[in-house]
Design an enzyme around this catalytic site. Sequence first.
Site, mmCIF file in Angstrom:
data_model
loop_
_atom_site.group_PDB
_atom_site.id
_atom_site.type_symbol
_atom_site.label_atom_id
_atom_site.label_comp_id
_atom_site.label_asym_id
_atom_site.label_seq_id
_atom_site.Cartn_x
_atom_site.Cartn_y
_atom_site.Cartn_z
ATOM 1 N N LYS A 159 -41.635 22.241 55.266
ATOM 2 C CA LYS A 159 -41.092 21.089 54.522
ATOM 3 C C LYS A 159 -39.807 21.468 53.782
ATOM 4 O O LYS A 159 -38.827 20.725 53.811
ATOM 5 C CB LYS A 159 -42.135 20.591 53.517
ATOM 6 C CG LYS A 159 -41.585 19.628 52.482
ATOM 7 C CD LYS A 159 -42.589 19.257 51.445
ATOM 8 C CE LYS A 159 -42.651 20.157 50.247
ATOM 9 N NZ LYS A 159 -41.637 19.927 49.202
ATOM 10 N N ASN A 160 -39.827 22.620 53.127
ATOM 11 C CA ASN A 160 -38.672 22.975 52.292
ATOM 12 C C ASN A 160 -37.458 23.417 53.103
ATOM 13 O O ASN A 160 -36.366 23.550 52.550
ATOM 14 C CB ASN A 160 -39.062 24.048 51.268
ATOM 15 C CG ASN A 160 -39.922 23.475 50.162
ATOM 16 O OD1 ASN A 160 -40.078 22.255 50.053
ATOM 17 N ND2 ASN A 160 -40.488 24.346 49.346
ATOM 18 N N ARG A 216 -37.538 15.723 45.040
ATOM 19 C CA ARG A 216 -36.554 16.639 44.501
ATOM 20 C C ARG A 216 -35.504 16.989 45.568
ATOM 21 O O ARG A 216 -34.325 17.102 45.282
ATOM 22 C CB ARG A 216 -37.309 17.889 44.068
ATOM 23 C CG ARG A 216 -36.437 18.880 43.466
ATOM 24 C CD ARG A 216 -37.006 19.448 42.199
ATOM 25 N NE ARG A 216 -35.992 20.254 41.589
ATOM 26 C CZ ARG A 216 -35.253 19.846 40.588
ATOM 27 N NH1 ARG A 216 -35.430 18.664 40.072
ATOM 28 N NH2 ARG A 216 -34.328 20.617 40.076
ATOM 29 N N CYS A 244 -41.850 17.524 41.741
ATOM 30 C CA CYS A 244 -43.149 17.941 41.201
ATOM 31 C C CYS A 244 -43.110 18.089 39.692
ATOM 32 O O CYS A 244 -42.108 18.448 39.103
ATOM 33 C CB CYS A 244 -43.571 19.251 41.839
ATOM 34 S SG CYS A 244 -44.863 19.048 43.042
ATOM 35 N N ARG A 246 -36.622 21.069 35.244
ATOM 36 C CA ARG A 246 -35.959 21.618 36.430
ATOM 37 C C ARG A 246 -34.482 21.255 36.385
ATOM 38 O O ARG A 246 -34.037 20.293 36.993
ATOM 39 C CB ARG A 246 -36.658 21.116 37.693
ATOM 40 C CG ARG A 246 -38.040 21.724 37.805
ATOM 41 C CD ARG A 246 -38.792 21.255 38.990
ATOM 42 N NE ARG A 246 -38.416 21.899 40.222
ATOM 43 C CZ ARG A 246 -39.115 21.797 41.336
ATOM 44 N NH1 ARG A 246 -40.214 21.097 41.366
ATOM 45 N NH2 ARG A 246 -38.706 22.398 42.434
ATOM 46 N N PRO A 247 -33.705 22.038 35.645
ATOM 47 C CA PRO A 247 -32.280 21.723 35.508
ATOM 48 C C PRO A 247 -31.539 21.878 36.840
ATOM 49 O O PRO A 247 -32.017 22.557 37.746
ATOM 50 C CB PRO A 247 -31.790 22.759 34.497
ATOM 51 C CG PRO A 247 -32.791 23.845 34.491
ATOM 52 C CD PRO A 247 -34.090 23.273 34.963
ATOM 53 N N ILE A 248 -30.362 21.249 36.911
ATOM 54 C CA ILE A 248 -29.537 21.404 38.119
ATOM 55 C C ILE A 248 -28.144 21.917 37.754
ATOM 56 O O ILE A 248 -27.182 21.705 38.478
ATOM 57 C CB ILE A 248 -29.452 20.093 38.937
ATOM 58 C CG1 ILE A 248 -28.929 18.951 38.069
ATOM 59 C CG2 ILE A 248 -30.761 19.745 39.587
ATOM 60 C CD1 ILE A 248 -28.409 17.793 38.900
ATOM 61 N N GLN A 271 -26.881 24.834 37.873
ATOM 62 C CA GLN A 271 -26.278 25.785 38.816
ATOM 63 C C GLN A 271 -25.685 25.065 40.037
ATOM 64 O O GLN A 271 -24.690 25.498 40.604
ATOM 65 C CB GLN A 271 -27.303 26.837 39.267
ATOM 66 C CG GLN A 271 -27.840 27.683 38.127
ATOM 67 C CD GLN A 271 -26.744 28.394 37.352
ATOM 68 O OE1 GLN A 271 -25.930 29.116 37.916
ATOM 69 N NE2 GLN A 271 -26.692 28.158 36.048
ATOM 70 N N ASP A 280 -44.942 28.876 44.650
ATOM 71 C CA ASP A 280 -45.677 27.804 45.326
ATOM 72 C C ASP A 280 -47.061 28.251 45.802
ATOM 73 O O ASP A 280 -47.835 27.440 46.312
ATOM 74 C CB ASP A 280 -44.872 27.263 46.521
ATOM 75 C CG ASP A 280 -43.731 26.367 46.063
ATOM 76 O OD1 ASP A 280 -43.599 26.119 44.853
ATOM 77 O OD2 ASP A 280 -42.952 25.918 46.937
ATOM 78 N N ARG A 309 -47.530 14.937 50.016
ATOM 79 C CA ARG A 309 -46.080 15.199 50.040
ATOM 80 C C ARG A 309 -45.754 16.401 50.923
ATOM 81 O O ARG A 309 -44.659 16.474 51.480
ATOM 82 C CB ARG A 309 -45.568 15.505 48.625
ATOM 83 C CG ARG A 309 -45.490 14.308 47.712
ATOM 84 C CD ARG A 309 -44.891 14.702 46.389
ATOM 85 N NE ARG A 309 -43.760 15.588 46.622
ATOM 86 C CZ ARG A 309 -43.249 16.439 45.751
ATOM 87 N NH1 ARG A 309 -43.772 16.524 44.549
ATOM 88 N NH2 ARG A 309 -42.228 17.197 46.049
HETATM 89 C C1 UD1 Z 1 -37.525 25.130 45.524
HETATM 90 C C2 UD1 Z 1 -38.716 24.570 46.253
HETATM 91 C C3 UD1 Z 1 -39.980 24.707 45.415
HETATM 92 C C4 UD1 Z 1 -40.153 26.140 44.943
HETATM 93 C C5 UD1 Z 1 -38.903 26.669 44.291
HETATM 94 C C6 UD1 Z 1 -38.977 28.157 43.968
HETATM 95 C C7 UD1 Z 1 -37.768 22.809 47.603
HETATM 96 C C8 UD1 Z 1 -37.614 21.340 47.825
HETATM 97 N N1 UD1 Z 1 -38.474 23.169 46.538
HETATM 98 O O1 UD1 Z 1 -37.354 24.341 44.347
HETATM 99 O O2 UD1 Z 1 -41.083 24.305 46.211
HETATM 100 O O3 UD1 Z 1 -41.211 26.172 44.007
HETATM 101 O O4 UD1 Z 1 -37.774 26.493 45.177
HETATM 102 O O5 UD1 Z 1 -39.222 28.899 45.117
HETATM 103 O O6 UD1 Z 1 -37.333 23.638 48.379
HETATM 104 N N2 UD1 Z 1 -32.861 26.531 37.808
HETATM 105 C C9 UD1 Z 1 -31.910 26.394 36.826
HETATM 106 N N3 UD1 Z 1 -30.761 25.699 37.112
HETATM 107 C C10 UD1 Z 1 -30.538 25.153 38.335
HETATM 108 C C11 UD1 Z 1 -31.503 25.308 39.345
HETATM 109 C C12 UD1 Z 1 -32.664 26.007 39.051
HETATM 110 O O7 UD1 Z 1 -32.081 26.885 35.715
HETATM 111 O O8 UD1 Z 1 -29.485 24.546 38.528
HETATM 112 C C13 UD1 Z 1 -34.107 27.292 37.535
HETATM 113 C C14 UD1 Z 1 -35.345 26.438 37.679
HETATM 114 O O9 UD1 Z 1 -35.632 25.736 36.485
HETATM 115 C C15 UD1 Z 1 -36.396 27.485 38.001
HETATM 116 C C16 UD1 Z 1 -35.610 28.506 38.837
HETATM 117 O O10 UD1 Z 1 -34.240 28.278 38.541
HETATM 118 O O11 UD1 Z 1 -36.827 28.097 36.828
HETATM 119 C C17 UD1 Z 1 -35.826 28.400 40.319
HETATM 120 O O12 UD1 Z 1 -35.593 27.065 40.750
HETATM 121 P P1 UD1 Z 1 -35.098 26.705 42.221
HETATM 122 O O13 UD1 Z 1 -35.158 27.938 43.075
HETATM 123 O O14 UD1 Z 1 -33.796 25.999 42.126
HETATM 124 O O15 UD1 Z 1 -36.203 25.709 42.686
HETATM 125 P P2 UD1 Z 1 -35.988 24.407 43.557
HETATM 126 O O16 UD1 Z 1 -34.881 24.614 44.531
HETATM 127 O O17 UD1 Z 1 -35.946 23.227 42.658
#
Ligand code: UD1
Length: 434
Positions: free
Chosen positions: A22-23, A93, A117, A122-124, A126, A305, A397
């Site tokens: 899925k991911n 997401r 989830c 879950r900030p964005i 980065q 996960d 999902r």
């Molecule tokens: C993806 C997976 C999710 C998995 C996660 C970690 C998908 C759709 N989801 O989520 O199933 O649990 O990877 O393997 O593929 N962070 C920041 N700023 C950002 C982005 C992330 O601080 O801009 C932090 C997050 O809060 C978290 C960490 O970085 O603590 C890792 O997050 P990230 O690897 O980005 O997870 P996702 O891509 O959301």
Amino acid sequence: MNFYSVRGGTPLSGEIEIAGAKNAALPILAASIMTDETVTVENVPDVSDIRAIISAIESIGTKVVKTSPHTYEINGSHIVDGPVDDDAVRKIRGSYYLIGALLGKYKHAEVSLPKGCNIGLRPIDQHVKGFRALGAEVRIEHGMIVADAAELTGSHIYLDVVSVGATINIMMAASRTKGLTIIENAAKEPHVVDLANFLNSMGAQIKGAGTDVIRIRGVQSLHGTDYSIIPDQIEAGTYMFAAAATRGDVTIHSIIPKHLESLTAKLREIGCQIEESDDAVRVVATRRLSNTHVKTLPYPGFPTDMQPQISVVLGLSSGTSIVTESIFESRFKYVDELIRMGAQIKVEGNTAIIDGVEKYSGTSIVAPDLRAGAALVIAALAADGVSQIHDIQYIERGYEDFPGKLRTLGADIVVLEEADGSTDDLRAQIHRVS
Ligand code: UD1
């Protein structure tokens, strides 16, 4: 609303096939719109997150034809320039991958902020930092992320945290810039590599995916391709831990054993027998398993996960185990449900201290999110008596036909329908729907 009814106590036994990841499928389907030529994507899992991303790309004019249960033909030549604000987008997401895809192709993207989830903040930041480094202006307006650029230019980007989503989003946008982009401290997950391979099959020039440093030389255009998605390592891992929890004997086919190394190592450590072949793994548990310590880490570390699933297994193992969650801040919401089944777990901050019990006992429980939901089903399969698992829309999902696949392994699990949409199982109709 449907729920699962599970009669536990049967060791799982038999063979199953794993679906596509899925991911990996989410970003690959989003990236399919980056060319005006037709892209064929095979081995796409049939789960609700995928239906949501398909609906999102259709909502902006992408032509999508499902040619088999797991194959899509996608043509993004008629995309209309407008916001991606489909209901489906807000639910998942992975919809934020449309920002990287649209920004790269059209230098303009407008996408609703995602939910996903319920596992903490879950900030964005980065992702945004990456887009800005490539020359885009990014703002958040009325719940939408809007990114614009007259031109995108390659850049040197150091990620402050290892982020799967940011690595993927930047890779997509950077593949259509002028010049070279270098992402340092990149995520190394198998789905990052799968997306890079997919983009390269469309004519992108990405090197180093799967290492800390990814180099992307931007190209003028991308072309059509025919691509098959890698197997889902989290689905595979979930069945491996289900076999362990029920003291079963399960062979899992269509996998890449290397992607499962952190899981097989832990299962061996606690007393399971593991047999690996080129594309299958057999997990056998014949006795009560033992305790261990686990810390979730970015790949190739133990995946966050799989944290709920291993905790469920350790809850039945002898001795005291410690599970530390280092990726997400509130990923222990399922523990209260597990305690209602008899588990002895104390959560302190990002650590769970687990004193193994001999047995769980069945009861009515609620899935708080996707992976925790699957873990609670594993607990129910191992428990004495009957459990009802509610809010299974989370599980749907990411797991294709979870009850059906479990039944092929001998599990007693049925899907039932709530009488009135409430989660009061006493009023549930005994109406079998699957
Ligand atoms: C993806 C997976 C999710 C998995 C996660 C970690 C998908 C759709 N989801 O989520 O199933 O649990 O990877 O393997 O593929 N962070 C920041 N700023 C950002 C982005 C992330 O601080 O801009 C932090 C997050 O809060 C978290 C960490 O970085 O603590 C890792 O997050 P990230 O690897 O980005 O997870 P996702 O891509 O959301």
